[in-house]
Design a protein around this motif. Structure first.
Motif, mmCIF file in Angstrom:
data_model
loop_
_atom_site.group_PDB
_atom_site.id
_atom_site.type_symbol
_atom_site.label_atom_id
_atom_site.label_comp_id
_atom_site.label_asym_id
_atom_site.label_seq_id
_atom_site.Cartn_x
_atom_site.Cartn_y
_atom_site.Cartn_z
ATOM 1 N N HIS A 98 12.924 -61.616 -110.101
ATOM 2 C CA HIS A 98 12.539 -61.492 -108.696
ATOM 3 C C HIS A 98 12.734 -60.040 -108.276
ATOM 4 O O HIS A 98 13.756 -59.424 -108.607
ATOM 5 C CB HIS A 98 13.408 -62.434 -107.863
ATOM 6 C CG HIS A 98 13.111 -62.453 -106.394
ATOM 7 N ND1 HIS A 98 11.885 -62.133 -105.869
ATOM 8 C CD2 HIS A 98 13.908 -62.773 -105.319
ATOM 9 C CE1 HIS A 98 11.924 -62.260 -104.548
ATOM 10 N NE2 HIS A 98 13.144 -62.620 -104.198
ATOM 11 N N MET A 99 11.771 -59.492 -107.527
ATOM 12 C CA MET A 99 11.759 -58.071 -107.228
ATOM 13 C C MET A 99 12.190 -57.708 -105.819
ATOM 14 O O MET A 99 11.974 -56.580 -105.370
ATOM 15 C CB MET A 99 10.365 -57.502 -107.496
ATOM 16 C CG MET A 99 10.185 -56.988 -108.904
ATOM 17 S SD MET A 99 11.366 -55.712 -109.392
ATOM 18 C CE MET A 99 10.895 -54.369 -108.309
ATOM 19 N N SER A 114 4.527 -64.593 -120.042
ATOM 20 C CA SER A 114 3.768 -65.505 -119.201
ATOM 21 C C SER A 114 4.409 -66.887 -119.263
ATOM 22 O O SER A 114 5.381 -67.111 -119.994
ATOM 23 C CB SER A 114 2.310 -65.581 -119.677
ATOM 24 O OG SER A 114 1.703 -64.309 -119.636
ATOM 25 N N PRO A 162 5.599 -68.846 -108.311
ATOM 26 C CA PRO A 162 5.042 -67.983 -107.266
ATOM 27 C C PRO A 162 5.305 -68.510 -105.864
ATOM 28 O O PRO A 162 5.263 -69.718 -105.620
ATOM 29 C CB PRO A 162 3.541 -67.975 -107.584
ATOM 30 C CG PRO A 162 3.302 -69.220 -108.383
ATOM 31 C CD PRO A 162 4.560 -69.430 -109.172
ATOM 32 N N MET A 210 5.214 -54.490 -109.286
ATOM 33 C CA MET A 210 6.134 -54.190 -108.190
ATOM 34 C C MET A 210 7.204 -53.181 -108.599
ATOM 35 O O MET A 210 7.646 -52.370 -107.784
ATOM 36 C CB MET A 210 6.783 -55.478 -107.682
ATOM 37 C CG MET A 210 5.842 -56.377 -106.923
ATOM 38 S SD MET A 210 6.703 -57.794 -106.191
ATOM 39 C CE MET A 210 5.334 -58.638 -105.403
ATOM 40 N N GLU A 227 5.702 -62.963 -107.160
ATOM 41 C CA GLU A 227 5.980 -62.595 -108.548
ATOM 42 C C GLU A 227 7.089 -63.423 -109.195
ATOM 43 O O GLU A 227 7.379 -63.276 -110.383
ATOM 44 C CB GLU A 227 6.369 -61.105 -108.600
ATOM 45 C CG GLU A 227 7.832 -60.777 -108.381
ATOM 46 C CD GLU A 227 8.429 -61.198 -107.038
ATOM 47 O OE1 GLU A 227 9.646 -61.041 -106.877
ATOM 48 O OE2 GLU A 227 7.713 -61.705 -106.155
ATOM 49 N N THR A 248 9.648 -59.237 -118.263
ATOM 50 C CA THR A 248 9.224 -59.800 -116.992
ATOM 51 C C THR A 248 7.738 -60.109 -117.039
ATOM 52 O O THR A 248 7.081 -59.903 -118.059
ATOM 53 C CB THR A 248 9.552 -58.848 -115.833
ATOM 54 O OG1 THR A 248 9.440 -59.554 -114.604
ATOM 55 C CG2 THR A 248 8.653 -57.621 -115.822
ATOM 56 N N ASN A 249 7.192 -60.611 -115.921
ATOM 57 C CA ASN A 249 5.759 -60.920 -115.876
ATOM 58 C C ASN A 249 4.977 -59.767 -115.268
ATOM 59 O O ASN A 249 5.540 -58.792 -114.747
ATOM 60 C CB ASN A 249 5.523 -62.233 -115.119
ATOM 61 C CG ASN A 249 5.945 -62.142 -113.656
ATOM 62 O OD1 ASN A 249 5.376 -61.397 -112.871
ATOM 63 N ND2 ASN A 249 6.964 -62.918 -113.282
ATOM 64 N N TRP A 300 8.553 -65.020 -103.109
ATOM 65 C CA TRP A 300 7.618 -63.900 -103.285
ATOM 66 C C TRP A 300 6.614 -64.292 -104.375
ATOM 67 O O TRP A 300 6.884 -65.193 -105.190
ATOM 68 C CB TRP A 300 8.379 -62.635 -103.681
ATOM 69 C CG TRP A 300 8.975 -61.848 -102.541
ATOM 70 C CD1 TRP A 300 9.320 -62.311 -101.315
ATOM 71 C CD2 TRP A 300 9.295 -60.449 -102.548
ATOM 72 N NE1 TRP A 300 9.841 -61.296 -100.556
ATOM 73 C CE2 TRP A 300 9.836 -60.144 -101.278
ATOM 74 C CE3 TRP A 300 9.188 -59.435 -103.498
ATOM 75 C CZ2 TRP A 300 10.266 -58.866 -100.937
ATOM 76 C CZ3 TRP A 300 9.611 -58.163 -103.163
ATOM 77 C CH2 TRP A 300 10.143 -57.870 -101.890
ATOM 78 N N MET A 318 6.897 -69.822 -114.262
ATOM 79 C CA MET A 318 6.434 -69.085 -113.095
ATOM 80 C C MET A 318 6.669 -69.913 -111.825
ATOM 81 O O MET A 318 6.431 -71.120 -111.794
ATOM 82 C CB MET A 318 4.952 -68.730 -113.215
ATOM 83 C CG MET A 318 4.628 -67.855 -114.431
ATOM 84 S SD MET A 318 5.534 -66.286 -114.466
ATOM 85 C CE MET A 318 6.337 -66.400 -116.087
ATOM 86 N N LYS A 367 3.135 -59.426 -112.580
ATOM 87 C CA LYS A 367 3.269 -59.149 -111.154
ATOM 88 C C LYS A 367 4.559 -58.400 -110.858
ATOM 89 O O LYS A 367 4.592 -57.503 -110.011
ATOM 90 C CB LYS A 367 3.199 -60.453 -110.352
ATOM 91 C CG LYS A 367 1.802 -61.045 -110.272
ATOM 92 C CD LYS A 367 1.752 -62.265 -109.368
ATOM 93 C CE LYS A 367 0.325 -62.800 -109.278
ATOM 94 N NZ LYS A 367 0.243 -64.012 -108.422
ATOM 95 N N VAL A 368 5.643 -58.794 -111.532
ATOM 96 C CA VAL A 368 6.894 -58.056 -111.375
ATOM 97 C C VAL A 368 6.714 -56.612 -111.828
ATOM 98 O O VAL A 368 7.155 -55.660 -111.167
ATOM 99 C CB VAL A 368 8.035 -58.727 -112.158
ATOM 100 C CG1 VAL A 368 9.256 -57.802 -112.237
ATOM 101 C CG2 VAL A 368 8.435 -60.048 -111.514
#
Length: 407
Positions: free
Chosen positions: A89-90, A136, A154, A119, A160, A112-113, A158, A152, A115-116
């Motif tokens: 988590h970011m 993933s 989402p 960010m 990500e 991490t994934n 957030w 995941m 989206k992270v």
């Protein structure tokens, strides 16, 4: 003769399991979490370090506790390299130390994934791509004895967010899910305190205000979680759960379905000179005489976060507001917007309005709440002109009986 000075490293860690160590910190000086929510009992920032054939740090902490965090890590590593940092988590209360960590441990691979990763590039300026291992849904990472997989999640809360699941020890590292306001005060595990007496209200306030808008997404995560075995839950705030967490998961299920925990009435009132408050007090008396429990809040002095949490707890809500400049009393209007933003729904609502020459708030409140789902807004309301007279007393009695008839 050369004088050698020994440097003492101060640390505060606790073992979660034999090879998993809590290396986070507590902040008791923070007054407003996220600049909004009062935290009179402080807050914890949890980070976990796995000591396997490979070493793995799961998330970092807020900058406020960065010093003790790095001391905890160095003590726990005891000279070993840090092989992996997993970022679930970011939000900056969990990611603030990423760049500093990479300077101290240039050997570390960031897992991490995508989206992270994007960010991280928004928050920091170091060379991320050379350190990155993207994962993933369902991917696995073996660290020796432990096999980690990634789920995941989402919009919890957030876009990500992901949950790391240790398949070996059956532990989800649940990011902000299952968190709680309050410093943990040395008691890492929920069973080391009387959680439901001392912390459950803060857990509800945390959920409703931080995650409450995203009930559908929480339901999706709970569905995924139901497909795996869980022996322990490690969130990013609050206590680690190692036993008797079925009731806590059930509370998350209820909150995320927007179902009330209790039958009762929240009365939130906005009063300028005490007359609207008097009407609310009379209604509370009448309801309790009918055997209905109530919880009252003056919107001018009680933080909105507490009232939002109470509306998730109880089945009915009464809004009693003075008319102010031809509109809803300022603090009441703020509360109504906050409730709508947190997906207030599935409740029975009653209205009391007051106005010396033009009582306006019942209609305006109903219109503002019109964007909320599945509200039963009672047609019967109470209108006061300046102060409660006998006729309004009778109206309040009638409203109490109408509310009682909806239970």
């Amino acid at each position: 003769m050369e004088l050698i000075q020994e440097v003492m490293i101060m640390y505060c860690t606790r073992n979660v399991t034999e090879d998993l160590v809590w290396v986070g910190g507590n902040d008791r000086r923070l007054s407003l979490f996220e600049g909004v929510y009062k935290v009179p009992y402080g807050v914890s920032y949890n980070s976990y370090l796995l000591l396997d054939e490979k070493t793995v740090l799961l998330d970092t902490v807020d900058k406020a506790v960065g010093g003790i965090f790095f001391e905890n890590i160095e003590h726990t590593l005891n000279g070993r390299p840090l092989d992996y940092l997993i970022v679930n988590h970011m939000e900056p209360d969990h990611c603030a130390m990423i760049e500093d960590l990479t300077r101290r441990h240039p050997e570390t691979v960031i897992v991490t994934n995508a989206k992270v990763a994007g960010m991280i590039k928004q928050f920091f300026n170091f060379d991320i791509d050379s350190k990155l291992k993207l994962v993933s849904e369902g991917d696995e990472l073996s660290t020796g004895k432990h096999n980690l997989t990634f789920i995941m999640a989402p919009m919890v809360h957030w876009p990500e967010v992901m949950v790391t699941y240790d398949k070996t020890d059956r532990i989800p590292f649940s990011a902000d899910a299952f968190g709680c306001f309050g410093a943990i005060n040395g008691a890492l595990f929920a069973d080391e305190v009387d959680f439901y007496r001392d912390y459950f209200d803060e857990a509800r306030r945390y959920y409703t205000n931080i995650v409450g808008k995203y009930g559908a997404q929480v339901q999706a995560l709970l569905k995924k979680a139901s497909a795996v075995e869980i022996s322990m839950i490690c969130p990013l705030h609050g206590f680690v759960w190692r036993r008797d967490f079925a009731d806590y998961i059930a509370a998350y299920d209820k909150w995320s379905r927007y179902e009330p925990e209790k039958q009762g009435v929240v009365i939130a009132y906005g009063s300028i000179y005490g007359n609207t408050e008097n009407a609310a007090e009379i209604l509370a008396c009448r309801l309790n005489e009918l055997g209905i429990r109530t919880k009252m809040f003056d919107v001018s002095v009680v933080p909105a976060s507490e009232i939002v949490a109470a509306t998730f707890e109880y089945s009915h809500v009464v809004f009693a507001s003075a008319t102010y400049n031809g509109g809803i009393f300022v603090k009441m209007e703020d509360l109504l917007h906050d409730l709508a933003a947190h997906n207030f729904q599935n409740r029975t609502v009653a209205l009391i309005e007051n106005g010396t020459w033009a009582a306006m708030t019942a209609k305006q409140t109903a219109e503002l709440l019109g964007k909320c789902k599945n509200l039963n807004i009672l047609e019967q309301k109470v209108t006061i002109k300046s102060s409660v007279k006998q006729a309004q007393n009778e109206d309040i009695d009638a409203l109490a009986k109408t509310i009682a008839g909806t239970f």
